[in-house]
Design an enzyme around this catalytic site. Sequence first.
Site, PDB file in Angstrom:
ATOM      1  CG  HIS A 358      -1.948  -1.028   1.257  1.00 31.39           C
ATOM      2  ND1 HIS A 358      -3.235  -0.848   0.799  1.00 31.39           N
ATOM      3  CD2 HIS A 358      -1.887  -2.305   1.673  1.00 31.39           C
ATOM      4  CE1 HIS A 358      -3.912  -1.970   0.949  1.00 31.39           C
ATOM      5  NE2 HIS A 358      -3.110  -2.872   1.478  1.00 31.39           N
ATOM      6  CE  LYS A 546      -6.930  13.551   0.195  1.00 32.05           C
ATOM      7  NZ  LYS A 546      -7.075  12.299  -0.530  1.00 32.05           N
ATOM      8  NE  ARG A 547      -4.335   9.933  10.245  1.00 24.41           N
ATOM      9  CZ  ARG A 547      -3.915   9.001  11.105  1.00 24.41           C
ATOM     10  NH1 ARG A 547      -4.581   7.873  11.238  1.00 24.41           N
ATOM     11  NH2 ARG A 547      -2.857   9.223  11.849  1.00 24.41           N
ATOM     12  CE  LYS A 552      -2.791  10.579   3.072  1.00 20.14           C
ATOM     13  NZ  LYS A 552      -3.483   9.685   2.135  1.00 20.14           N
ATOM     14  CB  THR A 654     -10.431   4.421  -0.976  1.00 21.23           C
ATOM     15  OG1 THR A 654      -9.889   4.768   0.311  1.00 21.23           O
ATOM     16  CG2 THR A 654      -9.718   3.196  -1.502  1.00 21.23           C
ATOM     17  CE  LYS A 658     -14.308   5.324   1.090  1.00 17.78           C
ATOM     18  NZ  LYS A 658     -13.352   5.447   2.208  1.00 17.78           N
TER      19      LYS A 658
HETATM   20  C1  26Q Z   1       3.148   0.489  10.523  1.00 16.99           C
HETATM   21  C2  26Q Z   1       4.041   0.179  11.533  1.00 16.99           C
HETATM   22  C3  26Q Z   1       3.830   0.615  12.831  1.00 16.99           C
HETATM   23  C4  26Q Z   1       2.676   1.342  13.108  1.00 16.99           C
HETATM   24  C5  26Q Z   1       1.787   1.651  12.109  1.00 16.99           C
HETATM   25  C6  26Q Z   1       2.019   1.235  10.807  1.00 16.99           C
HETATM   26  C7  26Q Z   1       1.068   1.589   9.723  1.00 16.99           C
HETATM   27  C8  26Q Z   1      -0.291   1.643   9.970  1.00 16.99           C
HETATM   28  C9  26Q Z   1      -1.186   1.988   8.967  1.00 16.99           C
HETATM   29  C10 26Q Z   1       1.504   1.860   8.445  1.00 16.99           C
HETATM   30  C11 26Q Z   1       0.609   2.196   7.448  1.00 16.99           C
HETATM   31  C12 26Q Z   1      -0.749   2.263   7.692  1.00 16.99           C
HETATM   32  C13 26Q Z   1      -1.742   2.632   6.688  1.00 16.99           C
HETATM   33  C14 26Q Z   1      -1.479   2.910   5.428  1.00 16.99           C
HETATM   34  C15 26Q Z   1      -2.538   3.315   4.494  1.00 16.99           C
HETATM   35  O1  26Q Z   1      -3.655   3.576   4.892  1.00 16.99           O
HETATM   36  N1  26Q Z   1      -2.237   3.404   3.199  1.00 16.99           N
HETATM   37  C16 26Q Z   1      -3.236   3.778   2.235  1.00 16.99           C
HETATM   38  O2  26Q Z   1      -3.855   2.587   1.760  1.00 16.99           O
HETATM   39  C17 26Q Z   1      -4.970   2.894   0.933  1.00 16.99           C
HETATM   40  C18 26Q Z   1      -5.647   1.582   0.576  1.00 16.99           C
HETATM   41  O3  26Q Z   1      -4.871   0.886  -0.343  1.00 16.99           O
HETATM   42  C19 26Q Z   1      -4.540   3.667  -0.292  1.00 16.99           C
HETATM   43  O4  26Q Z   1      -5.696   4.042  -1.003  1.00 16.99           O
HETATM   44  C20 26Q Z   1      -3.750   4.909   0.104  1.00 16.99           C
HETATM   45  O5  26Q Z   1      -3.232   5.534  -1.047  1.00 16.99           O
HETATM   46  C21 26Q Z   1      -2.630   4.533   1.061  1.00 16.99           C
HETATM   47  O6  26Q Z   1      -1.971   5.684   1.531  1.00 16.99           O
END
Ligand code: 26Q
Length: 815
Positions: A358, A546-547, A552, A654, A658
């Site tokens: 991702h 978004k976050r 972004k 995503t 929406k």
């Molecule tokens: C990793 C290690 C330690 C703590 C937290 C994490 C962690 C947690 C969540 C790393 C990444 C995430 C989330 C990533 C994420 O949401 N990525 C998004 O995924 C979407 C679905 O595929 C995409 O549409 C987005 O582009 C992408 O940023």
Amino acid sequence: MNFERMTVEQIKDSILNKLHTQFACDVADATPEQLYQALALVVRDEIMQRRSASRDARKAQQAKKVYYLSAEFLVGRALHNNMVNLVNETNYMKALDELGIDRSVVFEEEPEPGLGNGGLGRLAACFLDSLTTLKLPAMGCTIRYEFGLFRQRLVDGYQVEVPDNWLASGNIWEIPHPQDAVDIHFGGRIETYEDNGRTYYRHLDYKTVQAMPYDIPVVGYDSTKVNFLRTWSAKAVNQIDMGRFNRGQYVQAMEERELAEVISKILYPNDDSYQGKELRLKQQYFFSSASIQFAVKEFIDTYGYNFAIFPDKVAIHINDTHPAVAIPELMRILMDDYGLGWDEAEAICRRTFAYTNHTVLVEALEKWPESLFREQLPRVYMILEEMNRRLCAKLWDAFPGQWERIGHMAILAYNQVHMANLCVAYTHSVNGVSAIHTDILKRQTFHDFYMLEPRKFVNVTNGITHRRWLMQCNPELSSLIDEAIGDEWRKDMKKIEALKPFADDPAFRQKFEEIKYHNKLRLADAVFRHQGIEMNPDSIFDAQAKRLHEYKRQLMNALGIMMLYNDIDEHPEKEFHSRTFIFGAKAAPGYHRAKLTIKLINAVGDLVRKHPRASKLINVVFLENYCVSQAELLMPATEISQQISTAGKEASGTGNMKFMMNGAVTLGTMDGANCEIYDQVGADNIYIFGLTAQEVESGYATYRAHDIYETNPKVRKVMEQLIDGTLCPENPRMFQEIYHSLLFGDYGGMADPYFVLKDLTSYITTQKEMMADYDNRDLWLRKAVLNTACSGLFTSDRSIEEYNRLIWHLKPLKL
Ligand code: 26Q
């Protein structure tokens, strides 16, 4: 088996019955929470009737099943969604009306499970909805975080985090399954011994944590299929260590218990850069091991010990690298618990696991200190060593003498465990989440692996469930679509294409516009109730939700608003369309720059409010605590969807889908799924600006942000306003670091690494074109309608069909 939908009378009786038997009250004296619980129990009963049919069918048909492992499932509220998927929303709503119960009050009583950060977690939730609707046997596996993602408060324009105690008053939807509890072992040491020419491993002195499963049902749309999201909760094995207790070590006995249970206490709130936190690694192993143990047990229950057919009956999906440790864990179980040899176990794992990536941001690829693995998971670490040894031997054959390249592809290198390399090397499928993203994975991130096994790499563009993100959140538009093209699109989203000709139908466009207006009122009303902020429904609703991340580029949006403000201030004679800029964004609590950007956005809002004319033309609204429920209100009300990431950085996005599905027009860069939205709607119905991914890539060498500052007076003016007290008279230095990082770079890095100033001019120019088009109502509404009509590709039903065809090969259950 046939399931009758409950009638209005049956629903009313059941609600009253639940109120009497569970809470000893009637509608008149029930609290809103009791009303919610009674109603949820009725809906749950309707779902549970379907459960056993589903389960028996899978066993009888010996159907292959996918276990979708994900550290996050951002499911959102369940009550309304379940009514929609039971196709009984109308009867439920009628029953509530007839009992005199206010439905919106009841829905808002449900605590939203915040078991995810953002896109990745929400994607997993949409996928479960589609898997179930398509009648595919599946189970989601994750952690039952006692505290989900923090709730966001805004205090004086700053983000303040509040703990999310979402389980405080219980969770109606979950069902504990103590019979499926499993033990997870941490720490300790490994003893090796030989017997009959084979080496055996004995794990000693470990600490045990029990994993207790709680299942949340997922009901398919208009189907009797029910799947479950299994959430694992950490429990101390012995409620208290009686040995210690009896030795008088009362406090220590309790402490040990706390240490075990802390594993499922809280969701890590960062979704960007990873830090090597021991507890996070324990979380990953905890839910991965529990899920693998359960999958193996379920396999044995149905097929015995015939592990040769394991990959024909079980698919395990690794959602990002977070559950990657599941791979060596299955190796361990097959070898140590069931006596398989290495080669046999490895072949099974390779055919069982698939991995979705991702992110391409290097700082977000997970790497763990080897020492942490060795201490916490000694046996898994030994297996990783052997996996790495075998991988490197193969790589040596392919790339003889190329140490650096091999080091880059290894699982263990430079004292770190590279989780992505583990996944790419030991799964049968690696996929990106949009066309451009998969392309970047092949050409850059995993290029060397791609050279060796090109067929392993596939693309599956993300999708969203149109049940929650259109039918549930936008009922008026859904009915209008029914009127125009019939309701088949609800079951087959491709068919929404039939709406295209209606873009040219003035009567349809007018109804579409009225519905957008109602949805704007609905959002405005909610924002006023929760935040006391007024929103003018006659202004354009322009949203970026978004976050919060530098890539972004919420910062670019804020600078754009400042430039619009300056334009208004400098040209009292010019006409402008009134605009409401809506932001929804949580920042990771430790991400200083992101939090400062929130303050900046709010400071820009304050600046605008103080200006007599600008205050009438611009409103900046920061939605507090952006979450799934807020998104459900925001998507239907939005007219302009800002998707403005630096090209090449957003894997997919995503939210973009929406907004589009609900008739917003995208203002965006050629990044992630925006490129595919462009392909679907065509150049006339989307506003694209800025550098392409290739231009960004080649720009790193030559870009000088300072040149733009020097040559463009409008850019220079907003930059100066960041530091001259315009924004924050009481502390002019407040945003100095943003200024500095854009013009000079920080920590020795390049200036403006996300090309904010570089893209700012084309961003503003494109917005001006967009505003001119907006005033031509027919032209604009045509675009809006076409966005909805062209959104069929982005249903997660299509994504799941592709995953199944390319990766899992499951057969739909016959029910
Ligand atoms: C990793 C290690 C330690 C703590 C937290 C994490 C962690 C947690 C969540 C790393 C990444 C995430 C989330 C990533 C994420 O949401 N990525 C998004 O995924 C979407 C679905 O595929 C995409 O549409 C987005 O582009 C992408 O940023």
